[in-house]
Design a protein around this motif. Structure first.
Motif, short mmCIF file in Angstrom:
data_model
loop_
_atom_site.label_atom_id
_atom_site.label_comp_id
_atom_site.label_asym_id
_atom_site.label_seq_id
_atom_site.Cartn_x
_atom_site.Cartn_y
_atom_site.Cartn_z
N GLU A 160 0.74 -1.49 -0.05
CA GLU A 160 0.10 0.01 0.11
C GLU A 160 0.80 1.57 0.17
N TYR A 190 -5.55 7.65 1.56
CA TYR A 190 -5.32 6.20 0.66
C TYR A 190 -4.67 5.49 1.02
N ASN A 194 -6.61 1.67 3.01
CA ASN A 194 -6.24 0.50 2.14
C ASN A 194 -5.80 -0.42 2.99
N ARG A 198 -7.98 -4.19 2.92
CA ARG A 198 -7.14 -5.25 3.22
C ARG A 198 -6.76 -6.40 4.24
N ARG A 204 -8.90 -4.08 -1.36
CA ARG A 204 -8.50 -2.75 -1.54
C ARG A 204 -10.01 -1.83 -1.73
N ASN A 207 -9.67 4.34 -3.65
CA ASN A 207 -9.23 4.59 -5.32
C ASN A 207 -8.72 6.09 -4.95
N SER A 221 -12.12 -4.15 -6.13
CA SER A 221 -11.66 -2.89 -5.01
C SER A 221 -13.16 -1.96 -4.50
#
Ligand code: HEM
Length: 532
Positions: A160, A190, A194, A198, A204, A207, A221
C-alpha cells in the motif's frame, strides 16, 4: 402577647422567604456554586448561571483549558451546565487519574457522540468496560493490532505504501516538474485506509480518484474515493470532539442549538451505507476465502456461531469497523502531516533525516520496516511530533463510576475526566522551549528512552491505563514507516509562492491542520524503488 406572636410570625415568614430565595438562587441560578461535598472540589473558573463554564471553552478548548490551568492548577473542576468536569493538565495529574484511579475512570460518558456516531456506544471505543469491550479488544489484538498480527500483514503495508508512492510520482511528473502539489492528508488516507481495509476485508477499499466509482479499476476494490472518505472522517472526528450544549443541559438537548445532533445523524448515515456495502460485498465473496478467513470473516462467525456474551451483533460489527477505519486513519495521518509541516518549515531537520537514511539505506531502494531501529533521528522526529501535535489533544473522555479523592480534592461520581495531552506536551515545567520543534531532545539525556505508550506520563499521545489506544502499536509503526518512506523517497518543496506552511490547528477529537498540507515532491531514489 398577641403583638409578640405577630412579630415572631412576621420574622419567621421573612426568614423562610429569605431561605427559599437563597436556596433557589444557589440551586438554579448559579450552577457553579459548589454544593456541600464531603471534601473540597478542585479549583476552577466560576462560569455563568445555567451554562457554567461552557462559553469559556471557545472554539479551541485544548488551548482555553491549558490557559485556565495556568491560573487554577493542574487539577481543575469546571461546572458545565448541570455536569461536572475535571481536567488533568500535567504529568502528575494524568498519572493520578489514568494510573492510580484508572479503574474508577474506565468508562466513557455516553452523550450525543457515542449515541449518534457509534451506534449507541456498541463499539470498542465507547462501550462500558465490561465483557463486550473485552471481547472486541481481544479480537482486535489477536487479528489486527497485536504484535503477531502486525507481523503477519507487514506485506500489506509495503504494497500500500508502494501504491501511494506511485500516485505521488504521478503528481510530480507534471510537465513542469514541481508544478502539481500533492495534498498530503488525502494521499495518507489513501494508503492507511487501504491497509486497514485489506486486513479487514481482504480487498482494497479506496481509490485515489475523486469520482465515486472508477470503472477502469480492478473489480477487487469497493472503490470509495480516498479523498471523499478523508473528508467524511475529518467531519466525523470534528463533530465528535465538539462540546455539545445539549450534553451538558439535557433539558434543552432536543433543541440541538448548535445543529450537532443533526450533523451527526447525516454523517452517520453516510458511513452506515458504506459499511453495509462493505459487509454485503464481503458476504457475497465468502466462498473465495474458505479456509483463509480475514478479520471480518472472524467477526461474522462470532455473530453466527457464538451466543451470550461472546456473540457479536451486526451493530457491534459495524460499530467496530467504523472505529477502526476512523480512529485508525485520521490520527496517524495527522501526525505524519504535522511532522512534514514542521520539517518543511525547518529544512535543517528534513536534511538531517535524509542524511541518516541515505547512510543506512542508500538511494537504490526504499525504506523497509526492518530499517527503522537503525534510524534514531526518524524515531526522535516522530516522538517530537507526538509531543507537540498530539492527534487526540484532550484524550477520549472518561467518567468516574464512584466519587473519589485526588490530591486532597473531592471528585463526585459521574464527573467527566479530560486529560489535556496537548497541554502536557507543551508544559514548560517539563519541556525546555516547548514551542520549538527539536527532535534532538529525544536523542540523549532524560527523555532519550521515553516510551509514548502510556508508561511515561510526560508523553502520552495514546492515553494510558486500561482504555489506552487499542491501536498504539500499529499507530507508532505506521507513523514511523510512512513518514520515513516519504522523507527518504522525495525531496519536498512548498508550492510556488508559499514561503512557510501555516501552523493553524482545527479542533476535533483529532487535531487537524486547519489548512491541509499541500507540497511539491521530486523522487530522489532509483525509479525501481517506487513500485507497489
Ligand atoms: C498515531 C496514531 C494514534 C493516536 C495518537 C491515537 C490516540 C488514541 C487515544 C489518545 C485514545 C484514548 C485512550 C484513553 O482513553 O486513554 C485512543 C483510543 C483508541 N484508539 Fe487510537 N490512536 C492512534 C491510532 C489508532 C489506530 C491505528 C487504531 C486502530 C486501527 C486506533 C484505535 C483506537 C481505539 C479502538 C480506541 C478506543 C480504545 C478503548 O476505549 O478501549 N487508534 N487512541
Amino acid at each position: 402577647m398577641a403583638i409578640d406572636t405577630i412579630i415572631i410570625f412576621r420574622e419567621l415568614s421573612a426568614a423562610i422567604l429569605i431561605y427559599l430565595l437563597t436556596h433557589f438562587f444557589i440551586r438554579f441560578l448559579i450552577p457553579f456554586a459548589k454544593p456541600s461535598h464531603p471534601g473540597q472540589l478542585p479549583p476552577g473558573p466560576r462560569g455563568w448561571p445555567i451554562i457554567g463554564a461552557l462559553p469559556q471553552l471557545g472554539t479551541m478548548p485544548h488551548v482555553a483549558l491549558a490557559n485556565m490551568a495556568r491560573k487554577y492548577g493542574p487539577i481543575m473542576y469546571l461546572k458545565l451546565g448541570s455536569s461536572g468536569m475535571v481536567v488533568a493538565s500535567n504529568p502528575e495529574a494524568a498519572r493520578a487519574f489514568l494510573k492510580t484511579l484508572d479503574a474508577n475512570f474506565s468508562n466513557r460518558p455516553i452523550d450525543a457522540g457515542p449515541t449518534y456516531l457509534a451506534y449507541n456506544a456498541q463499539d470498542l471505543a465507547f462501550s462500558d468496560y465490561g465483557p463486550k469491550w473485552k471481547l472486541l479488544r481481544k479480537l482486535c489484538n489477536l487479528h489486527m493490532l497485536g504484535a503477531k498480527a502486525l507481523e503477519d500483514w507487514a506485506h500489506v503495508r509495503t504494497v500500500e505504501v508502494g501504491h501511494m508512492l506511485q500516485a505521488m510520482c504521478e503528481c510530480s511528473s507534471g510537465s513542469k516538474g514541481y508544478n502539481k502539489p500533492v495534498v498530503v492528508p488525502e494521499m495518507l488516507t489513501y494508503a492507511i485506509a487501504n491497509m486497514i481495509g485489506r486486513v479487514i476485508l481482504s480487498r482494497r477499499a479506496f481509490n485515489i480518484v475523486t469520482s465515486k466509482l472508477d470503472s477502469s479499476s480492478s473489480s477487487s476494490s469497493i472503490l470509495e474515493s480516498a479523498s471523499e472518505f478523508h473528508h467524511m472522517v475529518v467531519e466525523l472526528m470534528t463533530m465528535a470532539g465538539l462540546f455539545n450544549i445539549g450534553d451538558f443541559i439535557p433539558s434543552i438537548a432536543w433543541m440541538d442549538l448548535q445543529g450537532i445532533r443533526r450533523g451527526m445523524k447525516i454523517i452517520q448515515k453516510k458511513f452506515d451505507e458504506l459499511l453495509m456495502r462493505m459487509i454485503t460485498e464481503h458476504t457475497e465473496s465468502a466462498h473465495e476465502r474458505r479456509g483463509n478467513p480475514d478479520f471480518l470473516d472472524i467477526l461474522m462467525a462470532a455473530n453466527r456461531e457464538n451466543s451470550g456474551e461472546s456473540q457479536l451483533s451486526i451493530i457491534n460489527i459495524k460499530a467496530l469497523l467504523l472505529d477502526l477505519f476512523t480512529a485508525g486513519t485520521d490520527t496517524s495521518s495527522s501526525i505524519i502531516e504535522w511532522a512534514l509541516t514542521e520539517m518543511l518549515n525547518n529544512p535543517r531537520i528534513l536534511n538531517r533525516a535524509q542524511e541518516e537514511m541515505d547512510q543506512v539505506i542508500g538511494r537504490n531502494r526504499r525504506l523497509e520496516e526492518s530499517d527503522i531501529p537503525k534510524l534514531p533521528y526518524l524515531k526522535a522526529i516522530c516522538k517530537e511530533t507526538f509531543r507537540k501535535h498530539p492527534s487526540t489533544p484532550l484524550n477520549l473522555p472518561r467518567v468516574s463510576s464512584e466519587a473519589c479523592q485526588v490530591d486532597g480534592f473531592y471528585v463526585p461520581k459521574n464527573t467527566r475526566l479530560i486529560v489535556n495531552i496537548w497541554a502536557i506536551g507543551r508544559d514548560p515545567n517539563v519541556w525546555e522551549n516547548p514551542l520549538d520543534f527539536t527532535p534532538e531532545r529525544f536523542l540523549s539525556g532524560k527523555y532519550a528512552n521515553i516510551d509514548p505508550r502510556g508508561n511515561n506520563f510526560e508523553l502520552i499521545p495514546f492515553g494510558a491505563g486500561r482504555r489506552i489506544c487499542a491501536g498504539a502499536r500499529m499507530g507508532i509503526g505506521m507513523v514511523e514507516y510512512i513518514l520515513g518512506t516519504l522523507v527518504h523517497s522525495f525531496d519536498w518543496k512548498l508550492p510556488d509562492g508559499v514561503v512557510a506552511v501555516d501552523m493553524e490547528e482545527s479542533f476535533g477529537i483529532a487535531l487537524q491542520k486547519a489548512v491541509p498540507l499541500s507540497a511539491s515532491v521530486t523522487p530522489r531514489l532509483l525509479p525501481s524503488a517506487y513500485t507497489a
